[in-house]
Design a protein around this motif. Structure first.
Motif, PDB file in Angstrom:
ATOM      1  N   GLU A 138       0.779  -1.143   0.073  1.00  0.00           N
ATOM      2  CA  GLU A 138       0.127   0.067   0.107  1.00  0.00           C
ATOM      3  C   GLU A 138       0.995   1.290  -0.027  1.00  0.00           C
ATOM      4  O   GLU A 138       1.779   1.246   0.846  1.00  0.00           O
ATOM      5  N   ILE A 139       0.639   2.159  -0.759  1.00  0.00           N
ATOM      6  CA  ILE A 139       1.372   3.335  -0.785  1.00  0.00           C
ATOM      7  C   ILE A 139       0.495   4.584  -0.295  1.00  0.00           C
ATOM      8  O   ILE A 139      -0.708   4.769  -1.010  1.00  0.00           O
ATOM      9  N   THR A 140       0.965   5.148   0.660  1.00  0.00           N
ATOM     10  CA  THR A 140       0.240   6.491   0.977  1.00  0.00           C
ATOM     11  C   THR A 140       1.075   7.607   0.782  1.00  0.00           C
ATOM     12  O   THR A 140       2.271   7.703   0.982  1.00  0.00           O
ATOM     13  N   SER A 141       0.314   8.768   0.611  1.00  0.00           N
ATOM     14  CA  SER A 141       1.009   9.955   0.121  1.00  0.00           C
ATOM     15  C   SER A 141       0.306  11.084   1.116  1.00  0.00           C
ATOM     16  O   SER A 141      -0.910  11.151   0.957  1.00  0.00           O
ATOM     17  N   THR A 143       5.856  10.414   0.975  1.00  0.00           N
ATOM     18  CA  THR A 143       5.148   9.178   0.518  1.00  0.00           C
ATOM     19  C   THR A 143       5.782   7.934   1.204  1.00  0.00           C
ATOM     20  O   THR A 143       6.893   7.625   1.267  1.00  0.00           O
ATOM     21  N   ASP A 144       4.751   6.966   1.682  1.00  0.00           N
ATOM     22  CA  ASP A 144       5.333   5.762   2.450  1.00  0.00           C
ATOM     23  C   ASP A 144       4.766   4.705   1.702  1.00  0.00           C
ATOM     24  O   ASP A 144       3.803   4.692   1.093  1.00  0.00           O
ATOM     25  N   SER A 145       5.780   3.418   1.766  1.00  0.00           N
ATOM     26  CA  SER A 145       5.026   2.202   1.139  1.00  0.00           C
ATOM     27  C   SER A 145       4.764   1.269   2.453  1.00  0.00           C
ATOM     28  O   SER A 145       5.779   1.116   3.237  1.00  0.00           O
ATOM     29  N   GLU A 149       7.036  -0.759   7.105  1.00  0.00           N
ATOM     30  CA  GLU A 149       7.128   0.684   6.203  1.00  0.00           C
ATOM     31  C   GLU A 149       8.296   1.056   5.870  1.00  0.00           C
ATOM     32  O   GLU A 149       9.288   0.902   6.432  1.00  0.00           O
ATOM     33  N   ILE A 176       9.287   4.390  -2.506  1.00  0.00           N
ATOM     34  CA  ILE A 176       8.053   3.856  -3.241  1.00  0.00           C
ATOM     35  C   ILE A 176       8.599   2.732  -4.242  1.00  0.00           C
ATOM     36  O   ILE A 176       9.330   3.325  -5.083  1.00  0.00           O
ATOM     37  N   TYR A 221      -0.847  -1.768  -7.524  1.00  0.00           N
ATOM     38  CA  TYR A 221      -0.378  -2.098  -6.076  1.00  0.00           C
ATOM     39  C   TYR A 221      -1.946  -1.997  -5.152  1.00  0.00           C
ATOM     40  O   TYR A 221      -2.776  -1.335  -5.681  1.00  0.00           O
TER      41      TYR A 221
END
Length: 126
Positions: A57-60, A65-67, A79, A83, A89
């Protein structure tokens, strides 16, 4: 510490300053105590590899920005700041992942993402 005690005896410090200094010292000791097992593992390069079916999961949010790697077999999450370059994804796309972590599984070090069916390497971390 000796300097602090001498200042306290000479009454150069007030009570509030003393509480702040002791609070900061105790907070530092607590943080050091919590990270010592992971720090030892990183310095000695004593790692563990967690592998299995995972989703990425990629969150921004703003500039960061973290994966997040959700390991489905072990119910663990790791974590990373970078990316992975994946075509798709999310929760519905499963991959086979190998995540290198510290012995206490607190910090992720490295990852490799494979196609779930063919086990072909899709994206290693740099």
């Amino acid at each position: 510490m000796f300097y602090f005690i001498s200042m306290y005896r000479a009454r150069e410090l007030e009570f509030l300053d003393t509480v702040k200094i002791l609070g900061g010292f105790l907070l530092g000791v607590l943080l050091l105590w919590m990270t010592i097992p992971s720090l030892k593992s990183v310095l000695m390069k004593d790692y563990d590899v967690v592998s299995g079916k995972c989703t990425v999961e990629i969150t921004s949010s703003g500039r960061s920005t973290d994966s997040t790697f959700n390991m489905l077999d072990t119910d663990e999450q790791f974590e990373f700041q970078e990316i992975p370059d994946l075509n798709a994804y999310g929760r519905s796309i499963p991959y086979y992942c190998e995540v290198t972590v510290t012995k206490d599984h607190m910090f992720g070090i490295d990852y490799k993402i494979y196609d779930f069916k063919t086990r072909k390497l899709v994206n290693p971390s740099d």
